[in-house]
Design an enzyme around this catalytic site. Structure first.
Site, PDB file in Angstrom:
ATOM      1  N   HIS A  37       0.832  -1.212   0.000  1.00  0.00           N
ATOM      2  CA  HIS A  37       0.000   0.000   0.000  1.00  0.00           C
ATOM      3  C   HIS A  37       0.863   1.257   0.000  1.00  0.00           C
ATOM      4  O   HIS A  37       0.567   2.232  -0.713  1.00  0.00           O
ATOM      5  CB  HIS A  37      -0.901   0.035   1.245  1.00  0.00           C
ATOM      6  CG  HIS A  37      -1.906  -1.061   1.315  1.00  0.00           C
ATOM      7  ND1 HIS A  37      -1.799  -2.101   2.213  1.00  0.00           N
ATOM      8  CD2 HIS A  37      -3.036  -1.288   0.610  1.00  0.00           C
ATOM      9  CE1 HIS A  37      -2.840  -2.907   2.071  1.00  0.00           C
ATOM     10  NE2 HIS A  37      -3.598  -2.444   1.099  1.00  0.00           N
ATOM     11  N   ARG A 150      -1.298  -4.561  -8.775  1.00  0.00           N
ATOM     12  CA  ARG A 150      -1.582  -5.628  -9.737  1.00  0.00           C
ATOM     13  C   ARG A 150      -1.733  -6.994  -9.055  1.00  0.00           C
ATOM     14  O   ARG A 150      -2.091  -7.962  -9.709  1.00  0.00           O
ATOM     15  CB  ARG A 150      -0.480  -5.700 -10.793  1.00  0.00           C
ATOM     16  CG  ARG A 150      -0.504  -4.538 -11.777  1.00  0.00           C
ATOM     17  CD  ARG A 150       0.264  -4.870 -13.047  1.00  0.00           C
ATOM     18  NE  ARG A 150       0.257  -3.736 -13.960  1.00  0.00           N
ATOM     19  CZ  ARG A 150       1.266  -2.884 -14.104  1.00  0.00           C
ATOM     20  NH1 ARG A 150       2.378  -3.055 -13.398  1.00  0.00           N
ATOM     21  NH2 ARG A 150       1.203  -1.872 -14.962  1.00  0.00           N
ATOM     22  N   ARG A 189      -4.053 -10.293   4.216  1.00  0.00           N
ATOM     23  CA  ARG A 189      -4.423 -11.636   4.654  1.00  0.00           C
ATOM     24  C   ARG A 189      -3.216 -12.452   5.110  1.00  0.00           C
ATOM     25  O   ARG A 189      -3.384 -13.485   5.763  1.00  0.00           O
ATOM     26  CB  ARG A 189      -5.172 -12.368   3.545  1.00  0.00           C
ATOM     27  CG  ARG A 189      -6.515 -11.726   3.242  1.00  0.00           C
ATOM     28  CD  ARG A 189      -7.282 -12.476   2.177  1.00  0.00           C
ATOM     29  NE  ARG A 189      -8.497 -11.737   1.826  1.00  0.00           N
ATOM     30  CZ  ARG A 189      -9.660 -11.859   2.444  1.00  0.00           C
ATOM     31  NH1 ARG A 189      -9.759 -12.696   3.462  1.00  0.00           N
ATOM     32  NH2 ARG A 189     -10.704 -11.146   2.073  1.00  0.00           N
TER      33      ARG A 189
END
Length: 281
Positions: A37, A150, A189
């Site tokens: 991020h 991506r 995750r």
């Protein structure tokens, strides 16, 4: 960095920047930020004068049996990371702000075809939720450019199609996947994985590299896909899907296709991991 949950404040600040002749980039997130991020933010700063980030855990894109309540919320740490990265405006709305009439009464956006397979099939309604929230955020922020990783390849293609089909005045840019030293794609995750599982998860990238090499040198695609999937099963994964497709539209491959993408989703324990690899033949 300005932090607000108020739509009018976001629009007013972006309008001020635009009136000054300055450009604005937007990075939508669900928080629990990692280096992937932050890379989007630093890349955004190369493409615009100002960067807006949103943090919103979107209930519309979670299924009934998925981990909405368990999804990690780490706003304080996220804010510190964004300040250090150079973001200037953080939008932190609540579900009642984004969906004031509730999900059942919310107008939605649905992208046909490209979102039907793979994660679209495994997670019914997921891409409807993604397209709807991203469309809403684009309309709220009104940035010139938006950046997405991506790593979520199918999601990126759904968003690009949505923006093109609805004539939205924003440029969509995909940024290469950021990986851990093992090759594991960075993801929120990954926090659900044990240290041992993180090492196991590196097998996904190794498997994709081998599959890409096999396909590029002319080996049978279906047979190569089956071998790759079996390799991951033997490494401890439960497969959702593994497929080589046209990288432009995710269509099944023809002899004329040269730009390809490997799409993978698999469970390690209870954690669903996705990854992809683009290559040419």
């Amino acid at each position: 960095m300005i932090t607000t949950a108020n739509i009018a404040e976001i629009r007013a600040q972006v309008k001020q920047w635009h009136m000054q002749g300055e450009t604005v980039a937007f990075v939508p997130t669900m928080g629990n930020l990692h280096n992937g991020h932050i890379t989007l933010v630093t890349e955004a700063l190369k493409r615009a004068d100002h960067v807006v980030v949103s943090i919103f855990v979107n209930p519309m894109q979670f299924g009934q049996n998925e981990d909405l309540d368990a999804y990690p919320r780490t706003l304080a740490a996220d804010s510190d990371a964004l300040i250090n990265a150079g973001a200037e405006l953080l939008f932190t709305p609540t579900p009642s702000i984004i969906y004031p009439k509730g999900l059942a009464q919310q107008t939605f956006v649905e992208v046909p075809n490209i979102g039907d397979e793979f994660c679209g099939a495994s997670r019914p309604g997921h891409f409807r939720g993604v397209a709807t929230i991203v469309c809403k955020l684009f309309n709220i922020v009104q940035a010139d450019v938006a950046l997405f990783g991506r790593k979520d390849y199918q999601q990126l293609m759904v968003i690009k199609a949505m923006a093109e089909d609805l004539s939205l005045p924003i440029e969509i840019i995909g940024i290469d996947t950021i990986r851990e030293a093992s090759g594991l794609a960075m993801s929120s995750r990954n926090g659900y994985l044990t240290a041992e599982q993180k090492q196991q998860a590196a097998a996904i990238k190794q498997c994709m590299d081998k599959l890409a090499a096999d396909v590029a040198c002319g080996k049978n695609i279906a047979e190569s896909e089956a071998i790759a999937a079996e390799t991951l099963v033997k490494a401890g994964f439960k497969m959702d899907y593994l497929s080589v497709r046209n990288a432009t539209n995710l269509a099944p491959i023809t002899n004329e296709d040269h730009n390809l993408v490997i799409l993978v989703a698999a469970y390690l324990g209870n954690t669903r991991l996705i990854d992809n690899l683009t290559f040419s033949r």
